[in-house]
Design a protein around this motif. Structure first.
Motif, PDB file in Angstrom:
ATOM      1  N   TYR A 359      19.674  85.469  57.831  1.00  0.00           N
ATOM      2  CA  TYR A 359      19.925  86.833  58.220  1.00  0.00           C
ATOM      3  C   TYR A 359      19.014  87.352  58.998  1.00  0.00           C
ATOM      4  N   LEU A 360      17.738  86.248  59.518  1.00  0.00           N
ATOM      5  CA  LEU A 360      16.969  87.085  60.430  1.00  0.00           C
ATOM      6  C   LEU A 360      17.778  87.107  61.848  1.00  0.00           C
ATOM      7  N   GLY A 361      18.659  85.931  62.100  1.00  0.00           N
ATOM      8  CA  GLY A 361      19.623  86.068  63.057  1.00  0.00           C
ATOM      9  C   GLY A 361      20.770  86.943  63.082  1.00  0.00           C
ATOM     10  N   PHE A 362      20.660  87.877  62.226  1.00  0.00           N
ATOM     11  CA  PHE A 362      21.998  88.828  62.106  1.00  0.00           C
ATOM     12  C   PHE A 362      23.174  88.211  61.686  1.00  0.00           C
ATOM     13  N   GLY A 363      23.003  87.024  61.141  1.00  0.00           N
ATOM     14  CA  GLY A 363      24.475  86.287  60.851  1.00  0.00           C
ATOM     15  C   GLY A 363      24.441  85.010  61.391  1.00  0.00           C
ATOM     16  N   GLN A 364      23.500  84.254  61.419  1.00  0.00           N
ATOM     17  CA  GLN A 364      23.482  82.754  61.589  1.00  0.00           C
ATOM     18  C   GLN A 364      23.319  81.883  60.558  1.00  0.00           C
ATOM     19  N   PRO A 365      24.247  81.489  59.957  1.00  0.00           N
ATOM     20  CA  PRO A 365      24.205  80.638  58.622  1.00  0.00           C
ATOM     21  C   PRO A 365      23.742  79.132  59.040  1.00  0.00           C
ATOM     22  N   ALA A 366      22.987  78.735  58.285  1.00  0.00           N
ATOM     23  CA  ALA A 366      22.813  77.135  57.987  1.00  0.00           C
ATOM     24  C   ALA A 366      24.129  76.590  57.823  1.00  0.00           C
ATOM     25  N   GLN A 367      24.505  75.490  58.556  1.00  0.00           N
ATOM     26  CA  GLN A 367      25.586  74.938  58.543  1.00  0.00           C
ATOM     27  C   GLN A 367      25.903  73.612  58.298  1.00  0.00           C
ATOM     28  N   TRP A 368      26.901  73.036  57.507  1.00  0.00           N
ATOM     29  CA  TRP A 368      27.369  71.616  57.612  1.00  0.00           C
ATOM     30  C   TRP A 368      28.418  71.315  58.454  1.00  0.00           C
ATOM     31  N   PHE A 369      28.273  70.331  59.109  1.00  0.00           N
ATOM     32  CA  PHE A 369      29.306  69.737  60.205  1.00  0.00           C
ATOM     33  C   PHE A 369      29.922  68.465  59.578  1.00  0.00           C
ATOM     34  N   PHE A 370      31.216  68.661  59.624  1.00  0.00           N
ATOM     35  CA  PHE A 370      31.979  67.433  59.087  1.00  0.00           C
ATOM     36  C   PHE A 370      32.225  66.202  60.466  1.00  0.00           C
ATOM     37  N   GLY A 371      31.924  65.197  59.992  1.00  0.00           N
ATOM     38  CA  GLY A 371      32.082  64.112  61.303  1.00  0.00           C
ATOM     39  C   GLY A 371      33.628  63.584  61.168  1.00  0.00           C
ATOM     40  N   ASN A 372      34.294  63.440  62.424  1.00  0.00           N
ATOM     41  CA  ASN A 372      35.578  63.022  62.440  1.00  0.00           C
ATOM     42  C   ASN A 372      35.655  61.419  63.073  1.00  0.00           C
ATOM     43  N   ALA A 373      36.627  60.868  62.767  1.00  0.00           N
ATOM     44  CA  ALA A 373      37.185  59.496  63.059  1.00  0.00           C
ATOM     45  C   ALA A 373      36.704  59.178  64.581  1.00  0.00           C
ATOM     46  N   ASP A 374      36.897  60.379  65.413  1.00  0.00           N
ATOM     47  CA  ASP A 374      36.684  59.889  66.651  1.00  0.00           C
ATOM     48  C   ASP A 374      35.254  60.278  67.363  1.00  0.00           C
ATOM     49  N   GLY A 375      34.466  60.445  66.289  1.00  0.00           N
ATOM     50  CA  GLY A 375      33.116  60.618  66.853  1.00  0.00           C
ATOM     51  C   GLY A 375      32.673  62.167  67.156  1.00  0.00           C
ATOM     52  N   THR A 376      33.604  62.901  66.706  1.00  0.00           N
ATOM     53  CA  THR A 376      33.286  64.442  67.094  1.00  0.00           C
ATOM     54  C   THR A 376      33.140  65.057  65.626  1.00  0.00           C
ATOM     55  N   PHE A 377      32.573  66.488  65.761  1.00  0.00           N
ATOM     56  CA  PHE A 377      32.308  67.012  64.499  1.00  0.00           C
ATOM     57  C   PHE A 377      33.181  68.232  64.357  1.00  0.00           C
ATOM     58  N   THR A 378      33.314  68.718  63.090  1.00  0.00           N
ATOM     59  CA  THR A 378      33.924  69.902  62.800  1.00  0.00           C
ATOM     60  C   THR A 378      33.070  71.040  62.274  1.00  0.00           C
ATOM     61  N   ASN A 379      32.945  72.134  62.618  1.00  0.00           N
ATOM     62  CA  ASN A 379      32.343  73.166  62.105  1.00  0.00           C
ATOM     63  C   ASN A 379      33.090  74.175  61.005  1.00  0.00           C
ATOM     64  N   PRO A 380      33.225  73.701  59.810  1.00  0.00           N
ATOM     65  CA  PRO A 380      33.980  74.626  59.043  1.00  0.00           C
ATOM     66  C   PRO A 380      33.516  76.155  58.516  1.00  0.00           C
ATOM     67  N   GLY A 381      32.524  76.431  59.067  1.00  0.00           N
ATOM     68  CA  GLY A 381      31.991  77.832  58.730  1.00  0.00           C
ATOM     69  C   GLY A 381      31.312  77.938  57.205  1.00  0.00           C
TER      70      GLY A 381
END
Length: 684
Positions: A359-381
């Motif tokens: 809330y301090l960031g006016f809407g910057q949530p703590a976030q989980w990032f899913f790892g993918n098989a190609d070494g990238t990550f997905t931010n699901p919100g």
């Protein structure tokens, strides 16, 4: 036919049908909610700890004494004269320093007060009580303004050594003597640094030579001000590069920060502002990588100057790192402050969670990032949660033992004009069958953490009941006087369950004296430690795994004594596989226990797999619920291309040596040998 089968066969049809329906519809785990009780509130627990302030508190008081401050001047004063963390930066380590089978707690403090080493008395007395031996054990660091800490067995002698960071001063390395005491060896080891401002550290073996190296998260040149936090503009020139110290053996280290590649930060030649750091094999290729949680602070004037990323430094296997943040899809700007790894959706890839401004960031949530098989990550919100609060320390662990990973995190901060207290204690429960979707378990904590400015968080099973417990430490607490809700005042409603509880405490107020910011004297007390023990009463099963690397024990052993950097997997019978990387330093300024705890739901057994640093894979079948098992490094991989005869000879010879050296028992020998043979056959 057993008795249960005969009973069912001879039962009336209606009874048999009812039994069948219950079996078919039986849940994978029980739905009883767990609760956590803070035993530190009981003096008999022996956990008395208060965070003494930093000397920087006098600088904050000097700003307070300027009140009332003209509105036009307040912003510059807040940045230039307001110190960072004037009440200190506590860190926690949960580790079994004396190897007696129960976990101890190390908590850092400020100058003029010993850091605490709370020695668990469970084995000695059968009761979960502690004795503070920080000073007598030699790790008090009485004169240091201590920040984060991490522990690892740097000399592979069977006990964990302790590295303690100092704010703007020398970091300290303590060698565990194996007799309940430590010896400070900073100067000879070469890891003191040059007076930077670190927050956290993490051990890991960057070149797979069997020796633990250490990386340190540094911030900026002086915590006497907060210019890079509050001032909008180009990159602050006083950013501090992170350290990486390479273990040369003999308890000596070499600073390889410049040559290893960790200083080649994308878009940031002057260095980043790192709050948290962790070493883990995120791509599971057998070498350890580095994730740093970098803080954006004020917004830059040019996109090329973005600094607030979770940065991945990928290891080439030889201790050379490349910043692959953008290629990995992690160019999400935030005020990232804490990190930890786990497999949140049970897809076999490592994910991570990072705390943020909320809330301090006016809407910057703590976030989980899913790892993918190609070494990238997905931010699901943030999903249905909508928004999450401010956070520092975090841990990923299966708190309810239902066989999927959950998340705990805490946080609060003094930004001079306001004290941010939107976090009442966040326990995010993985809903469904390891979906990676979360809901807030708002009733888990008996302690309301909203008035605690928690920084450090670490988890471990303190009472050996199979359910992990939560330890947290604040740098100060506030007594509520002028609490104002964020939602509808500073931020719009996010449709989040936290909208109703997210508040801030007013410290400076403009309506008392229009045109001026006037200090209204919030009531502040010293920070404390909470040691919250799980009720462990939902009926779910568990198993735990301790690793034992074989470097120096077996001719082909390559892995450090505690298996730091390995990735442990557990597959319950009829269940999904969950993963637990062994990380010696993550969260914020803290470290979880190195024991890998797994929930089984209602299953009674499962299979353990270990991916060791270097790429060797071992397997152990038929691990029963309620047991803690040892997994030694057997330098014979189940996926080897060698012949079955060669593989079997390798396994037998390795286990025989481990048995002779009394690393494993006779029962372990048999179970590990059979599992190794089955593992080879399964892989081929």
């Amino acid at each position: 036919m057993n008795q249960r089968q005969r009973t069912l066969l001879n039962a009336p049809p209606s009874f048999a049908l009812a039994i069948l329906v219950m079996v078919v519809l039986a849940p994978a785990s029980l739905a009883v909610d767990l609760t956590f009780t803070n035993i530190a509130e009981d003096p008999a627990a022996g956990l008395a700890w208060e965070r003494v302030p930093s000397p920087r508190l006098a600088l904050r008081q000097a700003v307070v004494d300027m009140s009332p401050i003209p509105n036009a001047e307040f912003g510059a004063i807040r940045a230039n004269l307001s110190p960072q963390k004037p009440r200190g930066n506590p860190g926690l380590v949960i580790f079994d320093f004396d190897r007696d089978g129960d976990l101890d707690i190390y908590a850092t403090n400020g100058p003029g007060e010993n850091n605490s080493l709370f020695v668990n008395q469970l084995r000695e007395t059968g009761l979960l009580t502690f004795v503070d031996q920080g000073g007598p054990a030699g790790v008090g660091a009485f004169n240091q303004d201590s920040a984060g800490a991490c522990a690892g067995d740097i000399d592979n002698d069977g006990d964990q050594d302790l590295y303690v960071l100092g704010t703007g001063e020398t970091n300290l390395l303590f060698e565990n003597q194996g007799n309940g005491s430590f010896l400070e060896i900073t100067a000879s080891a070469g890891v003191g640094g040059d007076g930077r401002h670190p927050s956290g550290c993490s051990f890991g073996d960057i070149d797979n030579d069997g020796l633990l190296d250490v990386v340190v998260a540094n911030t900026y040149d002086s915590w006497d001000h907060r210019i890079p936090v509050f001032t909008r503009g180009p990159t602050y020139s006083g950013m501090e590069h992170n350290y990486l110290f390479h273990n040369l053996g003999g308890n000596t280290f070499e600073d390889v920060s410049a040559t290893s590649g960790i200083q080649n930060v994308s878009n940031m030649p002057g260095g980043a502002f790192t709050w948290a750091i962790a070493m883990a094999d995120y791509d599971q290729d057998g070498d350890i990588d580095i994730l740093s949680a970098d803080n954006q602070g004020s917004a830059p004037t040019e996109p090329s100057e973005e600094r607030g990323y979770n940065r991945i430094f990928q290891n080439d296997g030889g201790g050379n790192f490349t910043d692959v943040t953008v290629a990995a899809g992690l160019d999400f700007v935030g005020g990232w402050m804490g990190v930890d790894f786990g497999d949140l959706n049970c897809d076999g890839h490592l994910d991570f969670f990072s705390s943020n401004l909320g809330y301090l960031g006016f809407g910057q949530p703590a976030q989980w990032f899913f790892g993918n098989a190609d070494g990238t990550f997905t931010n699901p919100g943030p999903g249905p949660i909508g928004m999450t609060p401010f956070g520092w320390g975090i841990s990923i662990f299966d708190y309810d033992n239902d066989a999927d990973a959950d998340i705990v995190y805490h946080g609060g901060v003094d930004i001079l004009s306001l004290i941010i207290k939107d976090n009442p204690g966040v326990l995010l429960r993985n809903i469904g069958d390891c979906t990676g979707e979360f809901e807030w378990d708002s009733g888990a904590f008996s302690t309301n953490h909203q008035d605690r400015m928690v920084h450090a968080v670490a988890v471990g099973d303190l009472n050996n009941d199979g359910f992990e417990d939560i330890v947290s430490a604040s740098n100060f607490n506030v007594v509520e006087k002028f609490a104002v809700p964020f939602s509808g005042v500073f931020t719009p409603p996010f449709g989040s369950p936290f909208d109703a509880v997210a508040t801030f405490e007013v410290a400076f107020f403009s309506r008392v004296n229009p045109g001026f910011q006037t200090y209204i004297d919030p009531e502040i007390v010293r920070g404390d430690m909470a040691v919250e023990i799980s009720s462990a009463d939902n009926g779910n099963h568990w198993a735990a795994v301790n690793l034992r690397g074989s470097v120096g024990t077996l001719p082909n052993g390559r892995v450090n004594r505690d298996g730091v950097g390995a990735v442990v997997s557990f597959t319950p019978k009829n269940g999904k596989t969950s993963k637990r990387p062994i990380i010696a330093g993550s969260s914020y300024s803290s470290q979880d226990s190195l024991t890998a705890n797994f929930g089984l739901g209602l299953e009674g057994r499962g299979t353990v797999d270990v991916l060791w640093p270097g790429g060797v894979k071992n397997r152990r079948h038929n691990v029963r619920q309620g047991k803690t098992v040892l997994m030694p490094e057997i330098p014979c991989s189940i996926d080897t291309t060698a012949s079955f005869h060669s593989y079997k000879a390798c396994v037998f010879g390795s286990l025989l040596r481990l048995r002779i050296r009394r690393v494993i028992s006779g029962r372990d020998f048999g179970q590990l040998f059979i599992s190794a043979i089955l593992g080879y056959l399964e892989e081929h």
